[in-house]
Design an enzyme around this catalytic site. Sequence first.
Site, PDB file in Angstrom:
ATOM      1  N   ARG A 113       0.894  -1.229  -0.205  1.00  0.00           N
ATOM      2  CA  ARG A 113      -0.155   0.077   0.064  1.00  0.00           C
ATOM      3  C   ARG A 113       0.719   1.288  -0.098  1.00  0.00           C
ATOM      4  O   ARG A 113       0.539   2.263  -0.380  1.00  0.00           O
ATOM      5  CB  ARG A 113      -0.777   0.040   1.202  1.00  0.00           C
ATOM      6  CG  ARG A 113      -2.004  -1.056   1.181  1.00  0.00           C
ATOM      7  CD  ARG A 113      -2.857  -0.830   2.653  1.00  0.00           C
ATOM      8  NE  ARG A 113      -3.339   0.399   2.825  1.00  0.00           N
ATOM      9  CZ  ARG A 113      -3.722   0.891   4.072  1.00  0.00           C
ATOM     10  NH1 ARG A 113      -3.725  -0.076   4.968  1.00  0.00           N
ATOM     11  NH2 ARG A 113      -4.425   1.763   4.333  1.00  0.00           N
ATOM     12  N   TYR A 114       2.004   1.177   0.668  1.00  0.00           N
ATOM     13  CA  TYR A 114       2.863   2.337   0.753  1.00  0.00           C
ATOM     14  C   TYR A 114       4.356   1.945  -0.137  1.00  0.00           C
ATOM     15  O   TYR A 114       4.696   0.937   0.012  1.00  0.00           O
ATOM     16  CB  TYR A 114       3.240   2.529   2.226  1.00  0.00           C
ATOM     17  CG  TYR A 114       1.831   2.589   3.026  1.00  0.00           C
ATOM     18  CD1 TYR A 114       1.114   3.896   2.834  1.00  0.00           C
ATOM     19  CD2 TYR A 114       1.674   1.611   4.045  1.00  0.00           C
ATOM     20  CE1 TYR A 114      -0.170   3.950   3.476  1.00  0.00           C
ATOM     21  CE2 TYR A 114       0.591   1.671   4.828  1.00  0.00           C
ATOM     22  CZ  TYR A 114      -0.381   2.715   4.634  1.00  0.00           C
ATOM     23  OH  TYR A 114      -1.392   2.858   5.313  1.00  0.00           O
ATOM     24  N   ARG A 117       7.408   0.441   1.926  1.00  0.00           N
ATOM     25  CA  ARG A 117       7.431  -0.712   2.799  1.00  0.00           C
ATOM     26  C   ARG A 117       6.190  -1.652   2.251  1.00  0.00           C
ATOM     27  O   ARG A 117       5.429  -0.988   1.364  1.00  0.00           O
ATOM     28  CB  ARG A 117       7.225  -0.371   4.161  1.00  0.00           C
ATOM     29  CG  ARG A 117       5.865   0.659   4.346  1.00  0.00           C
ATOM     30  CD  ARG A 117       5.956   1.242   5.843  1.00  0.00           C
ATOM     31  NE  ARG A 117       4.750   2.150   6.052  1.00  0.00           N
ATOM     32  CZ  ARG A 117       4.428   3.338   5.545  1.00  0.00           C
ATOM     33  NH1 ARG A 117       5.486   3.846   4.901  1.00  0.00           N
ATOM     34  NH2 ARG A 117       3.425   4.061   6.063  1.00  0.00           N
ATOM     35  N   CYS A 126      -3.886 -17.758  13.453  1.00  0.00           N
ATOM     36  CA  CYS A 126      -3.657 -17.291  14.729  1.00  0.00           C
ATOM     37  C   CYS A 126      -3.808 -18.316  15.813  1.00  0.00           C
ATOM     38  O   CYS A 126      -4.482 -19.173  15.649  1.00  0.00           O
ATOM     39  CB  CYS A 126      -4.447 -16.108  15.095  1.00  0.00           C
ATOM     40  SG  CYS A 126      -4.420 -14.634  13.943  1.00  0.00           S
ATOM     41  N   CYS A 130      -9.100 -12.966  17.424  1.00  0.00           N
ATOM     42  CA  CYS A 130      -9.734 -11.909  18.160  1.00  0.00           C
ATOM     43  C   CYS A 130     -10.898 -11.576  17.433  1.00  0.00           C
ATOM     44  O   CYS A 130     -10.909 -11.359  16.223  1.00  0.00           O
ATOM     45  CB  CYS A 130      -8.581 -10.941  18.221  1.00  0.00           C
ATOM     46  SG  CYS A 130      -6.971 -11.237  18.751  1.00  0.00           S
ATOM     47  N   CYS A 133     -11.046  -8.640  14.897  1.00  0.00           N
ATOM     48  CA  CYS A 133      -9.842  -8.847  13.846  1.00  0.00           C
ATOM     49  C   CYS A 133     -10.494  -8.217  12.463  1.00  0.00           C
ATOM     50  O   CYS A 133     -11.515  -8.685  12.159  1.00  0.00           O
ATOM     51  CB  CYS A 133      -9.180  -9.917  13.598  1.00  0.00           C
ATOM     52  SG  CYS A 133      -8.013 -10.130  12.273  1.00  0.00           S
ATOM     53  N   ARG A 135      -8.973  -8.675   9.592  1.00  0.00           N
ATOM     54  CA  ARG A 135      -8.790  -9.878   8.689  1.00  0.00           C
ATOM     55  C   ARG A 135      -9.437 -10.976   9.102  1.00  0.00           C
ATOM     56  O   ARG A 135      -9.071 -11.949   8.688  1.00  0.00           O
ATOM     57  CB  ARG A 135      -7.225 -10.061   8.391  1.00  0.00           C
ATOM     58  CG  ARG A 135      -6.477  -8.971   7.930  1.00  0.00           C
ATOM     59  CD  ARG A 135      -5.144  -9.157   7.711  1.00  0.00           C
ATOM     60  NE  ARG A 135      -4.380  -7.902   7.291  1.00  0.00           N
ATOM     61  CZ  ARG A 135      -3.142  -7.447   7.797  1.00  0.00           C
ATOM     62  NH1 ARG A 135      -2.450  -8.432   8.554  1.00  0.00           N
ATOM     63  NH2 ARG A 135      -2.478  -6.471   7.443  1.00  0.00           N
ATOM     64  N   ASP A 294     -11.791  -0.435  12.797  1.00  0.00           N
ATOM     65  CA  ASP A 294     -12.163  -0.527  11.348  1.00  0.00           C
ATOM     66  C   ASP A 294     -13.672  -1.016  10.962  1.00  0.00           C
ATOM     67  O   ASP A 294     -13.982  -1.811  11.785  1.00  0.00           O
ATOM     68  CB  ASP A 294     -11.207  -1.425  10.498  1.00  0.00           C
ATOM     69  CG  ASP A 294      -9.756  -0.879  10.375  1.00  0.00           C
ATOM     70  OD1 ASP A 294      -9.472   0.115  10.404  1.00  0.00           O
ATOM     71  OD2 ASP A 294      -8.654  -1.657  10.211  1.00  0.00           O
ATOM     72  N   ASP A 331      -7.153   4.445  10.239  1.00  0.00           N
ATOM     73  CA  ASP A 331      -6.576   3.565   9.118  1.00  0.00           C
ATOM     74  C   ASP A 331      -7.594   3.602   7.892  1.00  0.00           C
ATOM     75  O   ASP A 331      -8.720   3.366   8.058  1.00  0.00           O
ATOM     76  CB  ASP A 331      -6.136   2.281   9.545  1.00  0.00           C
ATOM     77  CG  ASP A 331      -4.853   1.915   8.436  1.00  0.00           C
ATOM     78  OD1 ASP A 331      -4.552   2.724   7.656  1.00  0.00           O
ATOM     79  OD2 ASP A 331      -4.558   0.574   8.458  1.00  0.00           O
ATOM     80  N   LYS A 338      -2.342   6.532   7.990  1.00  0.00           N
ATOM     81  CA  LYS A 338      -3.096   6.612   9.118  1.00  0.00           C
ATOM     82  C   LYS A 338      -3.413   7.980   9.489  1.00  0.00           C
ATOM     83  O   LYS A 338      -2.407   8.661   9.872  1.00  0.00           O
ATOM     84  CB  LYS A 338      -2.345   5.705  10.189  1.00  0.00           C
ATOM     85  CG  LYS A 338      -2.235   4.307   9.849  1.00  0.00           C
ATOM     86  CD  LYS A 338      -1.139   3.573  10.450  1.00  0.00           C
ATOM     87  CE  LYS A 338      -1.045   2.124  10.254  1.00  0.00           C
ATOM     88  NZ  LYS A 338      -0.557   1.957   8.543  1.00  0.00           N
TER      89      LYS A 338
END
Length: 363
Positions: A113-114, A117, A126, A130, A133, A135, A294, A331, A338
Site C-alpha cells: 500500500r505504501y 514498505r 492465529c 480476536c 480482527c 482480517r 475498522d 486507518d 493513518k
Amino acid sequence: MNKNIFLSHFKNASTKDWQDWRWQFKNRITQIAPLEYLLGKAAAQKEKLTAVTSVYPLAITPYYLSLVQNDNPNDPIRTQCIPDPQEIYYPDGSPEDPLEEDSHMPVPKLIHRYRDRCLAIATEICATYCRHCNRKRFWSQPIHPSLKTRLRKMIRYISESPQIREVIISGGDPLILDDQTLETLLASLQAIPHIEVLRIGSRVPVVMPMRITKELCRIFKRYRPLWFNTQFNHPNEITPESTRACNMLQEAGISVSNQSVLLKGINNSPEIMSNLLYGLQKISVRPYYLFHCDPAKGCDHFRTNPQSSIAMMEKIWRQRSGLCLPQYVLDVPGSAGKIPLIIMSKAIKNDLQQHQHFFDKFK
C-alpha cells in the site's frame, strides 16, 4: 481463573505442558462444548454461538482463556475471544476488506500500500482469533500454498522493487510458525540488498506468551534491526507471563511497541485506557498506535462513537506523560495512511488559536 481448572480438562496435562507453546497451540479451544465446561454460563446460547463459528471460527489458547473472570459477564478478555451473535448481524453492510488490502496484492498475500514498505502475510492462522480482527475474512479460507511457494513469489517481487526498504511480517500470526521456518523467512528477506528493516506484527506475547523462548530471541537478535509490534488492549492482559515475554524480546535488543484497537465495552473509558498505557510504560512497551476500530464485516459492535472517543483521548493527551501516549489514528484504504484523529479535537484547536502568537503567520 486458576490454570489448574484448565489442566484438569486436558487429560494427563502438566504444568510443564502449560508452559509449552506447542501444547498451548495444539490444545486451543475450537468448539463450543469445552467453553460450556470451562466457563459455564458464559457459553450459553449454544445454537447461536455455533451459527457464529460456522462463519467466523473459534480458537483460543488455554492460557488466554484462563484470564477470563467468570464472575464478570462483561469481562474484557471474554469479549475479545468468545463468539458473539452480533458478529453475523450486518446492519450497515460493512465490507469484509475495509482497507482494500486485496486490491494491493501484486503477488498473493503481499500487501503493498505504501511506496517504501510492504506487508507479508506469512499465515492466515492465529493462536487466538480476536473477534474484532479486521482480517477475519481469512479465518474460513482454505489453507493457501505452502509458505515456501508463497515466499518465493514475495521475494521475487520485493527484489524487483528497490523502493521497498521495510518489510512487515504479519498474518494471521507469524509466530505460530516454528523457529526454523521463521528464520528462513527472516533470512530470505534480509538477504535482499535494499531491505534495511524488518518488522514483526504478532499478538503472541498477549495470547500465548510462552512462544517467546530463548532460542526464538536468539534468532531475532541475528536479524536486527528488527522491530516487534504487539497488541495489548486491556490492562488485564499485562500479566507476569506477558511481561516476561516482552522483557525477553527487549533483552535481546528487540524494540517492542504496542498497537491497541479502541473497542467498545473493553477499553473505551479514560480510566481503563490510562491504566493500559501506564501498564505498558511500566513494562517498557511503547504505546505506538491506538486504532479506531475498522468497519470490517463482523466487527460493527466493537466500534465506538468517534466524537466521544476523541474527547476521551483529548483528556488523556492533556493529563498523561508523553511516553504513555499512542497516536490515535484512523486507518483508511489506499496510500493515504493513518490519519491522526486528535487533530479533530475542538478544544485543542481553540488552544492553538489562543496561542497563535507562538507561530509565525499561524492560521
